[in-house]
Design a protein around this motif. Structure first.
Motif, PDB file in Angstrom:
ATOM      1  N   THR A 141       0.756  -1.247   0.020  1.00 57.99           N
ATOM      2  CA  THR A 141       0.058   0.011  -0.049  1.00 57.99           C
ATOM      3  C   THR A 141       0.909   1.115   0.055  1.00 57.99           C
ATOM      4  O   THR A 141       2.041   1.287   0.130  1.00 57.99           O
ATOM      5  N   TYR A 145      -5.939   5.964  -0.530  1.00 54.68           N
ATOM      6  CA  TYR A 145      -4.589   5.251  -0.501  1.00 54.68           C
ATOM      7  C   TYR A 145      -4.458   4.588  -2.002  1.00 54.68           C
ATOM      8  O   TYR A 145      -5.609   4.237  -2.334  1.00 54.68           O
ATOM      9  N   ASN A 173       0.536   3.573   1.919  1.00 55.96           N
ATOM     10  CA  ASN A 173       0.657   4.011   3.483  1.00 55.96           C
ATOM     11  C   ASN A 173       2.124   3.180   3.776  1.00 55.96           C
ATOM     12  O   ASN A 173       2.811   3.862   4.579  1.00 55.96           O
ATOM     13  N   GLU A 205      -3.094   0.596  -3.619  1.00 56.20           N
ATOM     14  CA  GLU A 205      -2.600  -0.675  -3.691  1.00 56.20           C
ATOM     15  C   GLU A 205      -1.845  -0.909  -4.815  1.00 56.20           C
ATOM     16  O   GLU A 205      -2.214  -0.586  -6.002  1.00 56.20           O
ATOM     17  N   ARG A 221      -8.056   3.154  -3.629  1.00 51.84           N
ATOM     18  CA  ARG A 221      -8.842   2.528  -2.265  1.00 51.84           C
ATOM     19  C   ARG A 221      -9.028   3.843  -1.175  1.00 51.84           C
ATOM     20  O   ARG A 221      -8.492   4.859  -1.455  1.00 51.84           O
ATOM     21  N   ASN A 222      -9.924   3.592  -0.359  1.00 54.78           N
ATOM     22  CA  ASN A 222     -10.071   4.528   0.594  1.00 54.78           C
ATOM     23  C   ASN A 222     -10.372   3.734   1.842  1.00 54.78           C
ATOM     24  O   ASN A 222     -10.868   2.523   1.975  1.00 54.78           O
ATOM     25  N   ARG A 223      -9.725   4.264   3.041  1.00 49.08           N
ATOM     26  CA  ARG A 223     -10.050   3.790   4.200  1.00 49.08           C
ATOM     27  C   ARG A 223     -10.807   4.784   5.301  1.00 49.08           C
ATOM     28  O   ARG A 223     -10.416   6.026   5.061  1.00 49.08           O
ATOM     29  N   VAL A 275     -11.156   6.621   8.741  1.00 50.92           N
ATOM     30  CA  VAL A 275     -10.854   6.694  10.034  1.00 50.92           C
ATOM     31  C   VAL A 275     -11.532   7.712  10.908  1.00 50.92           C
ATOM     32  O   VAL A 275     -11.491   8.631  10.562  1.00 50.92           O
ATOM     33  N   GLU A 326     -12.985   9.784   5.234  1.00 47.41           N
ATOM     34  CA  GLU A 326     -12.412   9.112   4.489  1.00 47.41           C
ATOM     35  C   GLU A 326     -10.846   9.433   3.885  1.00 47.41           C
ATOM     36  O   GLU A 326     -10.974  10.549   3.660  1.00 47.41           O
ATOM     37  N   TYR A 327      -9.984   8.349   3.820  1.00 49.28           N
ATOM     38  CA  TYR A 327      -8.662   8.856   3.237  1.00 49.28           C
ATOM     39  C   TYR A 327      -8.318   7.998   2.063  1.00 49.28           C
ATOM     40  O   TYR A 327      -8.416   6.839   2.308  1.00 49.28           O
TER      41      TYR A 327
END
Length: 248
Positions: free
Chosen positions: A35, A83, A37, A85, A72-74, A76, A80-81
């Motif tokens: 990722t 990122y 990140n 892959e 993608r999004n995550r 937290v 929404e943030y």
């Protein structure tokens, strides 16, 4: 040897750093990926800056269409943030684009770790296909499925027992992973080949040894619960129980 060559040799041979990176490696269907990140963390750069750099690649749209990079999004704390892959190719391309003293200290180790993870994944697939043609392995594998099911049920029972002894519930039972890893560790079985279980990639005699060990652990869990023994130190109890299990 030049200073540059010494630097390369130093980082390529840094086994501790490579092993650390492999432990955090992620897999989709047995194929390694990273990722954005992770890359930002290891190279000590701002994640926003890395996202901007990746989006500015001239080949960005092509990498997206080939699914070498996926957006993608995550979420937290309700926010929404974004990122990315990246597969092995996109990962290597991105690593080569990162410069700076801090980046160089991780670049070789990160690339070598990815190569090793990819090699492990390929080896696992080859082993699986080879085993599928082995009748002894097939028989041991089928027998092992029922034993594994018995062990899973026994671990579930043990988890409930441990919760009562603990005085409160677990958010998720820790014993499935803990007991399984303890068994493989006692047998000296490498479980680093993600995307496949040891039963898939090892030969029939080792599959039989796994089944034998699992049956012994079922006995151990029963003994602990019947005698109202402690849930603590289960790894050490498994190690003592499996001390003389032979996988040769």
């Amino acid at each position: 040897m030049t200073k540059s060559q010494e630097t390369c040799t130093q980082f390529i041979s840094n086994k501790d750093k490579i092993e650390q990176i492999i432990k955090t490696m992620l897999f989709h269907h047995g194929e390694p990926y990273a990722t954005s990140n992770q890359i930002a963390k290891y190279f000590d750069i701002r994640h926003d800056d890395l996202l901007r750099k990746i989006r500015l690649f001239h080949s960005f749209d092509e990498l997206i269409s080939l699914r070498k990079i996926s957006e993608r999004n995550r979420i937290v704390r309700g926010k929404e943030y974004p990122y990315f892959e990246l597969d092995a190719d996109a990962f290597s391309f991105t690593c080569l684009s990162i410069t700076g003293k801090k980046a160089e200290s991780f670049k070789w180790a990160f690339i070598q770790a990815f190569k090793q993870a990819t090699s492990n994944a390929i080896s696992a697939r080859v082993a699986i296909e080879t085993n599928k043609a082995n009748t002894d392995w097939i028989a041991a594998r089928e027998q092992g499925k029922s034993t594994r099911k018995l062990l899973q049920n026994k671990i579930k029972e043990f988890c409930l027992y441990a919760e009562k002894q603990r005085g409160r519930s677990y958010s998720s039972c820790p014993y499935y992973k803990l007991i399984t890893n303890a068994i493989y560790s006692c047998l000296g079985i490498d479980i680093s080949k993600k995307g496949a279980t040891p039963r898939d990639i090892y030969s029939g005699n080792i599959v039989e040894a796994i089944e034998h060990a699992e049956l012994k652990v079922i006995e151990l869990l029963d003994d602990i619960m019947v005698s109202k023994g402690t849930r603590k130190g289960i790894q050490h109890q498994i190690a003592r129980k499996l001390k003389y299990v032979d996988v040769a």
